[in-house]
Write an enzyme that holds these catalytic residues in place. Structure first.
Site, PDB file in Angstrom:
ATOM      1  N   ARG A   1      20.911 -21.200  13.718  1.00  0.00           N
ATOM      2  CA  ARG A   1      19.636 -20.814  14.338  1.00  0.00           C
ATOM      3  C   ARG A   1      18.626 -20.611  13.233  1.00  0.00           C
ATOM      4  O   ARG A   1      18.826 -19.805  12.339  1.00  0.00           O
ATOM      5  CB  ARG A   1      19.799 -19.517  15.150  1.00  0.00           C
ATOM      6  CG  ARG A   1      18.690 -19.311  16.197  1.00  0.00           C
ATOM      7  CD  ARG A   1      18.760 -17.930  16.838  1.00  0.00           C
ATOM      8  NE  ARG A   1      18.466 -16.930  15.847  1.00  0.00           N
ATOM      9  CZ  ARG A   1      19.155 -15.791  15.687  1.00  0.00           C
ATOM     10  NH1 ARG A   1      20.168 -15.497  16.468  1.00  0.00           N
ATOM     11  NH2 ARG A   1      18.822 -14.935  14.745  1.00  0.00           N
TER      12      ARG A   1
ATOM     13  N   GLU B   1      14.546 -17.394   7.922  1.00  0.00           N
ATOM     14  CA  GLU B   1      15.856 -17.748   7.353  1.00  0.00           C
ATOM     15  C   GLU B   1      16.537 -18.699   8.324  1.00  0.00           C
ATOM     16  O   GLU B   1      16.100 -18.871   9.461  1.00  0.00           O
ATOM     17  CB  GLU B   1      16.736 -16.506   7.170  1.00  0.00           C
ATOM     18  CG  GLU B   1      17.060 -15.816   8.484  1.00  0.00           C
ATOM     19  CD  GLU B   1      18.330 -14.972   8.457  1.00  0.00           C
ATOM     20  OE1 GLU B   1      19.128 -15.080   7.504  1.00  0.00           O
ATOM     21  OE2 GLU B   1      18.532 -14.221   9.416  1.00  0.00           O
TER      22      GLU B   1
ATOM     23  N   ASN C   1      20.372 -19.123  10.028  1.00  0.00           N
ATOM     24  CA  ASN C   1      21.677 -18.473  10.192  1.00  0.00           C
ATOM     25  C   ASN C   1      22.707 -19.549  10.454  1.00  0.00           C
ATOM     26  O   ASN C   1      22.608 -20.266  11.449  1.00  0.00           O
ATOM     27  CB  ASN C   1      21.641 -17.526  11.389  1.00  0.00           C
ATOM     28  CG  ASN C   1      20.538 -16.485  11.248  1.00  0.00           C
ATOM     29  OD1 ASN C   1      20.704 -15.504  10.557  1.00  0.00           O
ATOM     30  ND2 ASN C   1      19.396 -16.732  11.892  1.00  0.00           N
TER      31      ASN C   1
ATOM     32  N   SER D   1      23.595 -15.445  17.147  1.00  0.00           N
ATOM     33  CA  SER D   1      23.884 -14.906  18.482  1.00  0.00           C
ATOM     34  C   SER D   1      22.675 -14.936  19.421  1.00  0.00           C
ATOM     35  O   SER D   1      21.598 -15.399  19.049  1.00  0.00           O
ATOM     36  CB  SER D   1      24.434 -13.498  18.353  1.00  0.00           C
ATOM     37  OG  SER D   1      23.513 -12.689  17.690  1.00  0.00           O
TER      38      SER D   1
ATOM     39  N   LYS E   1      20.816 -16.539   1.294  1.00  0.00           N
ATOM     40  CA  LYS E   1      19.402 -16.399   0.916  1.00  0.00           C
ATOM     41  C   LYS E   1      19.132 -17.102  -0.419  1.00  0.00           C
ATOM     42  O   LYS E   1      18.067 -17.661  -0.624  1.00  0.00           O
ATOM     43  CB  LYS E   1      19.027 -14.920   0.805  1.00  0.00           C
ATOM     44  CG  LYS E   1      19.409 -14.051   2.018  1.00  0.00           C
ATOM     45  CD  LYS E   1      18.456 -14.216   3.170  1.00  0.00           C
ATOM     46  CE  LYS E   1      18.615 -13.172   4.259  1.00  0.00           C
ATOM     47  NZ  LYS E   1      19.739 -13.347   5.182  1.00  0.00           N
TER      48      LYS E   1
ATOM     49  N   LYS F   1      15.132  -9.540  -0.868  1.00  0.00           N
ATOM     50  CA  LYS F   1      16.302  -9.783  -0.021  1.00  0.00           C
ATOM     51  C   LYS F   1      17.595  -9.909  -0.821  1.00  0.00           C
ATOM     52  O   LYS F   1      17.703 -10.766  -1.703  1.00  0.00           O
ATOM     53  CB  LYS F   1      16.122 -11.086   0.768  1.00  0.00           C
ATOM     54  CG  LYS F   1      14.934 -11.088   1.702  1.00  0.00           C
ATOM     55  CD  LYS F   1      14.972 -12.317   2.608  1.00  0.00           C
ATOM     56  CE  LYS F   1      13.879 -12.267   3.641  1.00  0.00           C
ATOM     57  NZ  LYS F   1      14.035 -13.317   4.655  1.00  0.00           N
TER      58      LYS F   1
ATOM     59  N   GLU G   1      23.537 -10.404   5.661  1.00  0.00           N
ATOM     60  CA  GLU G   1      23.111 -10.867   6.975  1.00  0.00           C
ATOM     61  C   GLU G   1      23.144  -9.689   7.939  1.00  0.00           C
ATOM     62  O   GLU G   1      23.729  -8.656   7.635  1.00  0.00           O
ATOM     63  CB  GLU G   1      24.072 -11.945   7.488  1.00  0.00           C
ATOM     64  CG  GLU G   1      24.193 -13.176   6.612  1.00  0.00           C
ATOM     65  CD  GLU G   1      22.917 -13.978   6.558  1.00  0.00           C
ATOM     66  OE1 GLU G   1      22.201 -14.036   7.564  1.00  0.00           O
ATOM     67  OE2 GLU G   1      22.616 -14.543   5.491  1.00  0.00           O
ATOM     68  N   GLY G   2      22.541  -9.890   9.094  1.00  0.00           N
ATOM     69  CA  GLY G   2      22.711  -8.912  10.166  1.00  0.00           C
ATOM     70  C   GLY G   2      21.603  -7.892  10.288  1.00  0.00           C
ATOM     71  O   GLY G   2      21.655  -7.014  11.142  1.00  0.00           O
TER      72      GLY G   2
ATOM     73  N   ARG H   1      12.625 -12.999  19.818  1.00  0.00           N
ATOM     74  CA  ARG H   1      12.904 -11.567  19.664  1.00  0.00           C
ATOM     75  C   ARG H   1      11.619 -10.877  19.233  1.00  0.00           C
ATOM     76  O   ARG H   1      10.860 -11.427  18.424  1.00  0.00           O
ATOM     77  CB  ARG H   1      13.968 -11.341  18.585  1.00  0.00           C
ATOM     78  CG  ARG H   1      15.345 -11.822  18.985  1.00  0.00           C
ATOM     79  CD  ARG H   1      16.316 -11.746  17.833  1.00  0.00           C
ATOM     80  NE  ARG H   1      15.881 -12.599  16.737  1.00  0.00           N
ATOM     81  CZ  ARG H   1      16.379 -12.541  15.514  1.00  0.00           C
ATOM     82  NH1 ARG H   1      17.316 -11.669  15.211  1.00  0.00           N
ATOM     83  NH2 ARG H   1      15.941 -13.364  14.575  1.00  0.00           N
TER      84      ARG H   1
HETATM   85  P1  ADP Z   1      19.091 -11.056   8.104  1.00  0.00           P
HETATM   86  O1  ADP Z   1      20.056 -12.049   7.594  1.00  0.00           O
HETATM   87  O2  ADP Z   1      19.456  -9.656   7.804  1.00  0.00           O
HETATM   88  O3  ADP Z   1      18.739 -11.288   9.556  1.00  0.00           O
HETATM   89  P2  ADP Z   1      16.372 -11.916   7.556  1.00  0.00           P
HETATM   90  O4  ADP Z   1      15.937 -12.739   6.416  1.00  0.00           O
HETATM   91  O5  ADP Z   1      16.362 -12.569   8.880  1.00  0.00           O
HETATM   92  O6  ADP Z   1      17.791 -11.305   7.214  1.00  0.00           O
HETATM   93  O7  ADP Z   1      15.463 -10.624   7.613  1.00  0.00           O
HETATM   94  C1  ADP Z   1      15.639  -9.627   8.600  1.00  0.00           C
HETATM   95  C2  ADP Z   1      14.318  -9.306   9.259  1.00  0.00           C
HETATM   96  O8  ADP Z   1      13.353  -8.902   8.277  1.00  0.00           O
HETATM   97  C3  ADP Z   1      13.688 -10.477   9.982  1.00  0.00           C
HETATM   98  O9  ADP Z   1      14.173 -10.572  11.307  1.00  0.00           O
HETATM   99  C4  ADP Z   1      12.210 -10.131   9.928  1.00  0.00           C
HETATM  100  O10 ADP Z   1      11.892  -9.213  10.950  1.00  0.00           O
HETATM  101  C5  ADP Z   1      12.072  -9.416   8.587  1.00  0.00           C
HETATM  102  N1  ADP Z   1      11.679 -10.375   7.538  1.00  0.00           N
HETATM  103  C6  ADP Z   1      12.496 -11.126   6.788  1.00  0.00           C
HETATM  104  N2  ADP Z   1      11.802 -11.904   5.929  1.00  0.00           N
HETATM  105  C7  ADP Z   1      10.515 -11.628   6.139  1.00  0.00           C
HETATM  106  C8  ADP Z   1       9.295 -12.100   5.559  1.00  0.00           C
HETATM  107  N3  ADP Z   1       9.294 -13.013   4.594  1.00  0.00           N
HETATM  108  N4  ADP Z   1       8.129 -11.593   6.037  1.00  0.00           N
HETATM  109  C9  ADP Z   1       8.125 -10.670   7.015  1.00  0.00           C
HETATM  110  N5  ADP Z   1       9.229 -10.175   7.595  1.00  0.00           N
HETATM  111  C10 ADP Z   1      10.422 -10.641   7.167  1.00  0.00           C
HETATM  112 MG    MG Z   2      17.651 -12.755  10.377  1.00  0.00          MG
END
Ligand code: ADP
Ligand code: MG
Length: 474
Positions: free
Chosen positions: A125, A144, A146, A151, A305, A364, A368-369, A450
């Site tokens: 996703r 990102e 996944n 899910s 990442k 970052k 994940e999660g 979401r």
């Molecule tokens: P995870 O693998 O924990 O889901 P993500 O990269 O999806 O990691 O980051 C988790 C959450 O953080 C995202 O769902 C988003 O809400 C926020 N986020 C992540 N990267 C960014 C970004 N570059 N700018 C703004 N919000 C971000």
């Molecule tokens: Mg995410």
């Protein structure tokens, strides 16, 4: 944005009534989750949190996200087969991140032994936000991708009916008919079914590898049901069960409880807390087997990442997808600024830039999660602490995406109804199946929206921050 629910939002009385209907509709449609207090039984369940109103999504961005999904499928698959790229990209990360290192060790061991698996199934996703940018024209920017345990493809297919009902209750019949049908679980099941068929043993089963704590079971049941409807047997097992009862025969066929397993679909195994020594052994056993793993460990690593950050380097996409000029342009258009913090000159420059202007970035780690990223003051403090240490190789830096907030109501059990300023994240599900070197399926399988209140920088639905939503495409 061209359209919003301003008029509807002015009538609080009507919204209160609609919220009552919405919750009952969610329960009736099966937008369900087990409760925190009773996470492993279905005697008591509740609705999964969701927005009262669907959120506006610009149609060009919605279409752009769908149009690039097959390209991302190809890219993930190419990375997973590129041993040298994974090795080089993750070299400095695995020196400081034990979890990624352990995954990488298994990856290496399986390759050295020779892959027994010949059919590959990817379910991913790709998540995006709509960045407002300087001119206020929203742009699709990837958060990102996944590649393991992506899910909510099940529950999200059921929010369309709920939001349709809410809009009708609010007198918006035409808008209700405008909602786009969506059923990712069907597409995911089609991929699993194809992989099962190509595995070629009609009596073999599909195994969902599930967590110890299974609150989100109904989302998984949606995919499961699609498989049963195709007369494919599904079993649910934990790493612990695999450790205790799993084995390989001479041809590396995987057996559990005497049943041959054709496909292993991971809904677990993506965070360090999923593993103890026995679970790592179970993971190794699964990876060594000829069963189709969704994903295999190389594809899981392709979703880190660190890999995402390396993809944004000039020339990397060209190296990974030679000749795919148009696909590369579509993929690259969705990239936000991503920066390596590896020890060296370039990394030093970015550490200094982030400390000077922390609100411009997200820091970052390889996790994940949800709930792991660092922002603002905290980002600054962590970088100041690790600026002269190789520990910083465990992180990447990303430009913070800034979407335009919109008012909505987030419906959660036992929470008062109140308006929140919200931002949304759109995910597109991708499915592909490869047999040997031949792609036999490559599709976009549906979407997930979401939404969360702006005061939360991070966190998904499972983390209790975001809620399920439906795009209102305009
Ligand atoms: P995870 O693998 O924990 O889901 P993500 O990269 O999806 O990691 O980051 C988790 C959450 O953080 C995202 O769902 C988003 O809400 C926020 N986020 C992540 N990267 C960014 C970004 N570059 N700018 C703004 N919000 C971000
Ligand atoms: Mg995410």
């Amino acid at each position: 944005m061209a359209m919003s629910w301003d008029a509807v939002l002015r009538d609080e009385e009507a919204l209160r009534e609609a919220a009552v209907v919405a919750v009952d509709a969610a329960l009736l449609e099966g937008v369900l989750m087990r409760t925190e207090g009773c996470p492993n039984a279905s005697d008591v369940v509740n609705y999964a949190p969701f927005t009262l109103l669907p959120s506006v999504v610009p149609s060009e961005l919605f279409e752009q996200a769908y149009a690039v999904q097959q390209d991302f499928n190809l890219l993930v698959d190419a990375i997973s087969q590129n041993k040298e790229f994974l090795e080089q990209t993750l070299a400095s990360t695995i020196k400081v991140d034990d979890f990624t290192a352990q995954l990488f060790r298994i990856h290496k061991q399986v390759l050295e032994e020779g892959l027994a698996q010949s059919v590959f199934l990817g379910i991913n996703r790709s998540d995006y936000m709509f960045d407002c940018g300087v001119y206020g024209t929203p742009a699709l920017k990837q958060i990102e991708i996944n590649t393991i345990a992506a899910s909510f493809g099940g529950l999200t297919s059921r929010t369309v009916a709920v939001h349709g009902r809410v809009l009708k209750v609010l007198g918006k019949f035409q808008e209700a008919s405008h909602l786009v049908p969506n059923n990712p679980s069907k597409g995911l099941a089609l991929g699993i079914a194809k992989a099962w068929e190509l595995y070629g043993s009609p009596s073999a089963v599909v195994m969902f590898l599930v967590e110890e704590v299974q609150r989100n079971i109904f989302d998984q049941r949606c995919v499961e049901n699609e498989l049963w409807n195709r007369n494919i047997r599904v079993i649910r097992k934990r790493f612990r069960d695999v450790f205790e009862k799993g084995s390989l025969d001479d041809a590396k066929r995987l057996y559990i409880d005497g049943q041959e397993v054709a496909v292993v679909y991971y809904r677990e195994g993506y965070v360090p807390t999923n593993y103890d020594q026995q679970n790592w052994e179970a993971r190794l056993l699964l990876e060594r087997s000829r069963a189709v793993k969704c994903p295999d460990i190389a594809t899981q690593l392709a979703g880190t990442k660190k890999v995402q950050q390396e993809l944004s380097r000039p020339g990397t996409l060209e190296q990974l997808l030679p000749g795919h000029t148009e696909a590369i342009a579509r993929i690259r258009a969705t990239f936000a600024g991503l920066y390596s913090l590896e020890v060296g000159e370039e990394g030093d420059r970015m550490v200094a830039a982030a400390i000077a202007d922390p609100d411009r970035f997200v820091l970052k780690p390889q996790r994940e999660g949800g709930g792991n990223n660092l922002y603002g003051e905290e980002l600054k403090q962590v970088l100041e602490k690790i600026r002269d240490s190789p520990e910083r190789n465990a992180y990447i830096l990303m430009d913070k995406i800034k979407p335009q907030p919109a008012i909505n109501y987030l419906l959660r059990a036992h929470s008062p109804l109140q308006a929140s300023e919200c931002i949304s994240e759109l995910g597109i599900f991708g499915v592909y199946v490869r047999q040997g070197q031949k792609m036999v399926m490559n599709k976009a399988a549906g979407h997930l929206l979401r939404t969360k209140a702006i005061e939360h920088a991070d966190g998904g639905v499972a983390a209790g921050v975001a809620v399920l939503d439906t795009p209102y495409v305009v």
